[in-house]
Design a protein around this motif. Sequence first.
Motif, short mmCIF file in Angstrom:
data_model
loop_
_atom_site.label_atom_id
_atom_site.label_comp_id
_atom_site.label_asym_id
_atom_site.label_seq_id
_atom_site.Cartn_x
_atom_site.Cartn_y
_atom_site.Cartn_z
N LEU A 27 0.81 -1.22 0.00
CA LEU A 27 0.00 0.00 0.00
C LEU A 27 0.85 1.27 0.00
O LEU A 27 0.39 2.32 -0.45
CB LEU A 27 -0.93 0.00 1.21
CG LEU A 27 -2.07 -1.01 1.13
CD1 LEU A 27 -2.75 -1.17 2.49
CD2 LEU A 27 -3.09 -0.59 0.08
N GLU A 30 -0.86 4.36 1.25
CA GLU A 30 -2.17 4.71 0.70
C GLU A 30 -3.26 4.73 1.77
O GLU A 30 -4.15 5.58 1.76
CB GLU A 30 -2.55 3.72 -0.41
CG GLU A 30 -3.96 3.91 -0.96
CD GLU A 30 -4.44 2.73 -1.78
OE1 GLU A 30 -5.66 2.56 -1.91
OE2 GLU A 30 -3.60 1.96 -2.29
N ILE A 31 -3.21 3.76 2.68
CA ILE A 31 -4.23 3.64 3.74
C ILE A 31 -3.52 3.70 5.08
O ILE A 31 -2.74 2.80 5.41
CB ILE A 31 -5.00 2.32 3.62
CG1 ILE A 31 -5.73 2.26 2.27
CG2 ILE A 31 -6.01 2.19 4.76
CD1 ILE A 31 -6.31 0.91 1.98
N ARG A 317 -8.98 -1.30 2.57
CA ARG A 317 -9.55 -0.25 1.72
C ARG A 317 -11.02 -0.03 2.05
O ARG A 317 -11.50 1.11 2.16
CB ARG A 317 -9.39 -0.63 0.25
CG ARG A 317 -7.99 -0.44 -0.30
CD ARG A 317 -7.99 -0.47 -1.83
NE ARG A 317 -6.67 -0.11 -2.34
CZ ARG A 317 -5.87 -0.92 -3.02
NH1 ARG A 317 -6.27 -2.16 -3.28
NH2 ARG A 317 -4.69 -0.52 -3.45
N ARG A 320 -11.44 1.73 5.42
CA ARG A 320 -11.20 3.17 5.30
C ARG A 320 -12.38 3.86 4.63
O ARG A 320 -12.88 4.89 5.12
CB ARG A 320 -9.94 3.42 4.48
CG ARG A 320 -9.67 4.90 4.18
CD ARG A 320 -8.79 5.08 2.96
NE ARG A 320 -9.37 4.45 1.79
CZ ARG A 320 -8.71 4.29 0.63
NH1 ARG A 320 -7.46 4.69 0.54
NH2 ARG A 320 -9.29 3.71 -0.39
N ASP A 321 -12.87 3.32 3.52
CA ASP A 321 -13.94 3.97 2.77
C ASP A 321 -15.23 4.04 3.60
O ASP A 321 -15.89 5.09 3.66
CB ASP A 321 -14.20 3.24 1.46
CG ASP A 321 -13.05 3.35 0.49
OD1 ASP A 321 -12.15 4.21 0.72
OD2 ASP A 321 -13.02 2.60 -0.50
#
Length: 330
Positions: A27, A30-31, A317, A320-321
């Motif tokens: 990642l 990214e997260i 992901r 997080r979203d």
Amino acid sequence: MSGSVALTLGDPAGIGGEIALKAWATLAGEIPFFLIGDAGQMADLAGGLGLPLRRIAAPAEAAAALPHGLPVLHHPLPRRGAPGRPEPENAAAVVEIIARGAALARGGAALALCTNPINKKALKEGAGFAFPGHTEFLAALAGAPLAVMMLAAPALRVVPVTIHIPLRDVPDALGPDLLAATLRITHEALRRDFGLPAPRIAVAGLNPHAGEGGAMGEEEARVIAPVLDRLRGDGLRITGPHSADTLFHAAARAGYDVAVCMYHDQALIPLKTLDFDGGVNVTLGLDFVRTSPDHGTAYDIAGQGRASPSSLIAALRMARDLGLRRAGRR
């Protein structure tokens, strides 16, 4: 609220630590996430994989540590043990790590919770774990009357109404109250967390051919259809009960946002067939966001450097979203 996802270690003898490190490397920031686990054990794993980690004292330190290594919030284990061989002495600590992660997510110190796989049998034998799995334990921690398990991938979302029970017990467990509550929780989660203002829900029957008018079973007419009629009257967009053997091909999937199934394998077999590595386990009905990779502890490859982080990355992901949307930041 923190912007970092809390990730639990899962079974220390499984692949949780390895895939956490690989997810960090893949990642590349990214997260934002941090692992709750034994820092000593994780240092050994990191050394074997040639990857760095950073021990943190609080979730708030995760974002600054992330560029330099996997952030680890230390939670000691009584025994290191060997990969693939669960230690009964560690069972209580595994349960404590899950509870700690849930508390951080519920209290706002973490954006969401992502859990690595556990071995329910090992926890029951080592710590008297009284729950069939993560879903039921997290519901108890959150004081939720019912938590619903969703498996989600880009091609399909599924929800089983009954979960970790023997197949022979499903017809007796499949009552109208459970079905209605599951459908309402699913509808609300799709609206709140997935951003679908008017979710389309397809419901599978229990029996072959959805009972075929009573020739192959009565649950569709006696239990399922009356619940669906009532919820349609309340404005929910629900179809069914459908024959499960025609519910999962591409044209059928285009007509709904989630398929609600009557038992565990009816839901999970099509999801895992379509996208084994991309499926994510999401718990609906909690006051915090929780996701998990859709695979087990993989004792057979633990400690060999072969485990794929793909499902964990998908779970991070989604955590997080959903967490951002729940917090009103997406």
